[in-house]
Motif scaffolding. Sequence first.
Motif, mmCIF file in Angstrom:
data_model
loop_
_atom_site.group_PDB
_atom_site.id
_atom_site.type_symbol
_atom_site.label_atom_id
_atom_site.label_comp_id
_atom_site.label_asym_id
_atom_site.label_seq_id
_atom_site.Cartn_x
_atom_site.Cartn_y
_atom_site.Cartn_z
ATOM 1 N N TRP A 31 -23.664 -14.901 33.823
ATOM 2 C CA TRP A 31 -22.210 -15.086 33.760
ATOM 3 C C TRP A 31 -21.835 -15.947 32.559
ATOM 4 O O TRP A 31 -20.819 -15.703 31.901
ATOM 5 C CB TRP A 31 -21.681 -15.728 35.038
ATOM 6 N N ILE B 99 -14.967 -19.166 32.220
ATOM 7 C CA ILE B 99 -16.221 -18.570 32.698
ATOM 8 C C ILE B 99 -17.406 -19.317 32.115
ATOM 9 O O ILE B 99 -18.383 -19.615 32.816
ATOM 10 C CB ILE B 99 -16.285 -17.065 32.353
ATOM 11 N N ASN C 236 -19.618 -21.562 34.901
ATOM 12 C CA ASN C 236 -20.952 -21.020 35.138
ATOM 13 C C ASN C 236 -22.030 -21.810 34.413
ATOM 14 O O ASN C 236 -23.157 -21.922 34.913
ATOM 15 C CB ASN C 236 -20.991 -19.541 34.768
#
Length: 86
Positions: A50, A62, A66
């Motif tokens: 990710w 993101i 992550n």
Amino acid sequence: MNLEPYIGTLAGLLTTIAVLPQIYKAITTKKVNDVSPFMYVILCCGVGLWTVYGIMKSDWPIILTNGISFIFNSIMLIILLTQHKE
């Protein structure tokens, strides 16, 4: 009102901090007998991918959530692999 960024941020935050209670318990009790290291290997691979995906898309939420999740889950995996199982 656009709720999308708030929902995405909250989801990222919750999934990032989800492992912290397990890390705390493992450190304070020094017991990890019933925790699967294989689950953390898979989880680290998933959040690692990710993170790479976020980098490819230049999507900072993101990348950050992550990336931090990868660090936290790696810490738990290290604890599992180094903790003496009684």
